[in-house]
Motif scaffolding. Structure first.
Motif, PDB file in Angstrom:
ATOM      1  N   ALA A 243      40.828  53.891  48.588  1.00  0.00           N
ATOM      2  CA  ALA A 243      42.270  54.223  49.269  1.00  0.00           C
ATOM      3  C   ALA A 243      42.460  55.677  49.473  1.00  0.00           C
TER       4      ALA A 243
ATOM      5  N   SER B 152      46.804  48.707  52.062  1.00  0.00           N
ATOM      6  CA  SER B 152      46.346  48.939  50.948  1.00  0.00           C
ATOM      7  C   SER B 152      46.909  50.402  50.322  1.00  0.00           C
TER       8      SER B 152
ATOM      9  N   THR C  51      37.987  51.394  43.826  1.00  0.00           N
ATOM     10  CA  THR C  51      39.068  51.043  45.047  1.00  0.00           C
ATOM     11  C   THR C  51      40.076  52.188  45.194  1.00  0.00           C
TER      12      THR C  51
ATOM     13  N   PHE D 231      49.875  41.918  50.800  1.00  0.00           N
ATOM     14  CA  PHE D 231      50.730  42.975  50.917  1.00  0.00           C
ATOM     15  C   PHE D 231      52.008  42.332  50.648  1.00  0.00           C
TER      16      PHE D 231
ATOM     17  N   THR E 199      50.850  50.314  50.000  1.00  0.00           N
ATOM     18  CA  THR E 199      51.247  49.636  48.635  1.00  0.00           C
ATOM     19  C   THR E 199      51.108  50.638  47.416  1.00  0.00           C
ATOM     20  N   SER E 200      49.929  51.334  47.559  1.00  0.00           N
ATOM     21  CA  SER E 200      49.495  52.065  46.578  1.00  0.00           C
ATOM     22  C   SER E 200      50.322  53.415  46.447  1.00  0.00           C
TER      23      SER E 200
ATOM     24  N   ILE F 135      46.435  43.642  45.423  1.00  0.00           N
ATOM     25  CA  ILE F 135      46.393  43.923  46.660  1.00  0.00           C
ATOM     26  C   ILE F 135      45.228  43.580  47.401  1.00  0.00           C
ATOM     27  N   GLY F 136      45.204  43.678  48.790  1.00  0.00           N
ATOM     28  CA  GLY F 136      43.934  43.554  49.435  1.00  0.00           C
ATOM     29  C   GLY F 136      44.194  42.372  50.491  1.00  0.00           C
ATOM     30  N   SER F 137      43.878  42.864  51.816  1.00  0.00           N
ATOM     31  CA  SER F 137      44.259  41.803  52.777  1.00  0.00           C
ATOM     32  C   SER F 137      42.895  41.260  53.721  1.00  0.00           C
TER      33      SER F 137
ATOM     34  N   VAL G 100      39.588  48.039  52.429  1.00  0.00           N
ATOM     35  CA  VAL G 100      40.661  48.900  52.357  1.00  0.00           C
ATOM     36  C   VAL G 100      41.262  48.939  53.736  1.00  0.00           C
TER      37      VAL G 100
ATOM     38  N   LEU H 223      46.777  52.817  41.422  1.00  0.00           N
ATOM     39  CA  LEU H 223      45.722  51.470  41.389  1.00  0.00           C
ATOM     40  C   LEU H 223      45.256  51.193  40.055  1.00  0.00           C
TER      41      LEU H 223
END
Length: 445
Positions: free
Chosen positions: A401, A82, A397, A170, A85-86, A117-119, A78, A54
């Motif tokens: 994560a 996430s 971050t 995502f 993805t990472s 990223i991030g939802s 997070v 990240l």
């Protein structure tokens, strides 16, 4: 960015003031890089470290399209997506961005060599694109993570069935772990006025997911008196399922992995709690074989807590590690509702206990706009509360994560974006004071 933050912090700012603010050319965002997707090859999942993948990059502000909004992000959080993805599991998200980029000229914006990223987010609308009528610059909002095109009839009864349904941040770019985010206007919802920015950002994805999975008719359709087995009941997802069960008159049986997590469930009001580590449940003999004797021991323990009753609903999300036990302990005619698979996607269970006992397995994924709106409405009314335990800065971050990946967190882990400190953004102090203990209960453990 200073002008934007000053306007947000000023009580006198108007919609016209926000509309007149110049947009910066770039902003800070948490990203993964396309040329690093193989950096963890050969490592076990547990050993893949989000702190290495990240990045905090300066990125250009994306073009605003029809039906979209640019939001100044005050705080985010997070989620497991996430983490996925990472560590580029189960596959790199750049494949999602490439496919989305082929859909139209406008979606080409998403196919980049970096993925923001991030939802989740809580923030303030800066700009709206053509065709947006319900939201204006200066509106304080949270965003849910369902991105849909709705050009197919399939999605008009339940938008989660839209063929072009994606999870923002995502499966799309320009997510919420950033100072500015790009969303569709039908992702926006009013920010709960009694919460700070970081508290308001925390429920989003997990709260809506738990609502659909447990409460909605598209999920388990929980009713009063149901016995509900909740795996990871103090975690990011399970903590909302536990609250929904209690608020809806059901009886949660909370499965946790430590006494500290059991105490959190007690603070939420649960009384039936199983510490799976303390009671040493081992559902797998080895990598390839499960142990039905452990299923039976687990079922016996559940009946001890319910007065002899089996569970009506199992709230499943660990996946491979627990799914065989979940199917076994569900009552005849009961429901196993599943989303995610944090311990593995290849589920194994004994189908005799499913088909001969008329049980159902329901797949559930996030929530449609209406379900997300209802879940957020319950937060805004103080019926359901955020489960925020710790807050990180945007530059940290990766550590946030990492905590979620290693399951050393409680509830939800927040991230400050533009907000310079915690505790900002509260507009309704009276409602907040009524619920302050519940708002802080994950902080106090």
């Amino acid at each position: 960015m200073k002008e934007i933050l000053d306007a947000i912090q000023s009580p006198d700012s108007t919609a016209a003031d926000f509309a007149a603010l110049p947009l910066p050319e770039s902003y800070r965002a948490v990203t993964v890089h396309k040329d690093e997707t193989e950096m963890f090859d050969g490592l076990a999942t547990r050993d893949k470290d989000p702190r290495k993948s990240l990045h905090l990059d300066e990125v250009p502000v994306p073009e605003l399209g029809p039906g979209e909004a640019l939001v100044a992000v005050m705080a985010s959080s997070v989620n497991y997506n996430s983490v996925w993805t990472s560590i580029f599991e189960p596959l790199s998200t750049f494949g999602f961005l490439e496919r989305y980029g082929r859909l139209s000229e406008l979606t080409k914006r998403h196919d980049l060599p970096y993925h923001i990223i991030g939802s989740d987010l809580a923030g303030v609308v800066l700009r709206t694109g053509p065709g947006v009528n319900s939201w204006n610059p200066g509106d304080e909002v949270v965003a849910h993570c369902l991105s849909v095109e709705l050009e197919s009839s399939d999605g008009h009864n339940d938008t989660m069935l839209d063929p072009e349904q994606r999870i923002w941040g995502f499966e799309t770019n320009f997510g919420g772990l950033a100072e500015i985010a790009l969303v569709k206007s039908n992702q926006l919802m009013p920010k709960p006025k009694h919460l700070s920015w970081e508290e308001a950002a925390a429920p989003g994805l997990v709260n809506s997911t738990a609502y659909r999975q447990l409460v909605s008719r598209n999920g388990a359709g929980m009713k009063q008196g149901d016995n509900v087995l909740i795996w990871g009941a103090s975690g990011g997802l399970g903590s909302y399922a536990t609250q929904f069960a209690l608020a809806g008159g059901a009886n949660p049986i909370c499965v946790v992995s430590s006494d500290q997590k059991a105490e959190i469930c007690r603070k939420m009001g649960a009384t039936a709690i199983i510490d799976r580590n303390a009671e040493d449940y081992r559902f797998w003999k080895d990598e390839h074989h499960q142990d039905p004797r452990e299923w039976k021991r687990f079922g016996k323990r559940i009946r001890e807590l319910t007065g002899g009753e089996d569970v009506d609903i199992v709230f499943e999300h660990p996946g491979r590690e627990t799914f065989g036990a979940s199917v076994y302990v569900t009552r005849k005619g009961g429901t196993i509702v599943t989303c995610a698979s944090t311990s593995g996607y290849n589920h194994e269970y004994d189908n005799r206990y499913l088909w001969m006992s008329l049980k159902r397995i329901i797949g559930s994924h996030f929530a449609n706009y209406r379900e997300a709106w209802e879940a957020n409405r319950l937060i805004a009314k103080g019926k359901i509360h955020p489960t925020l335990s710790k807050v990180y800065s945007l530059q940290d971050t990766g550590q946030a994560a990492h905590d979620v990946h290693r399951n050393v967190h409680q509830g939800k882990v927040g991230v400050l974006a533009l907000a310079p400190r915690e505790g900002m953004g509260v507009r309704d102090t009276e409602l907040r004071e009524q619920h302050i203990d519940a708002i802080n209960r994950f902080r106090d453990v």
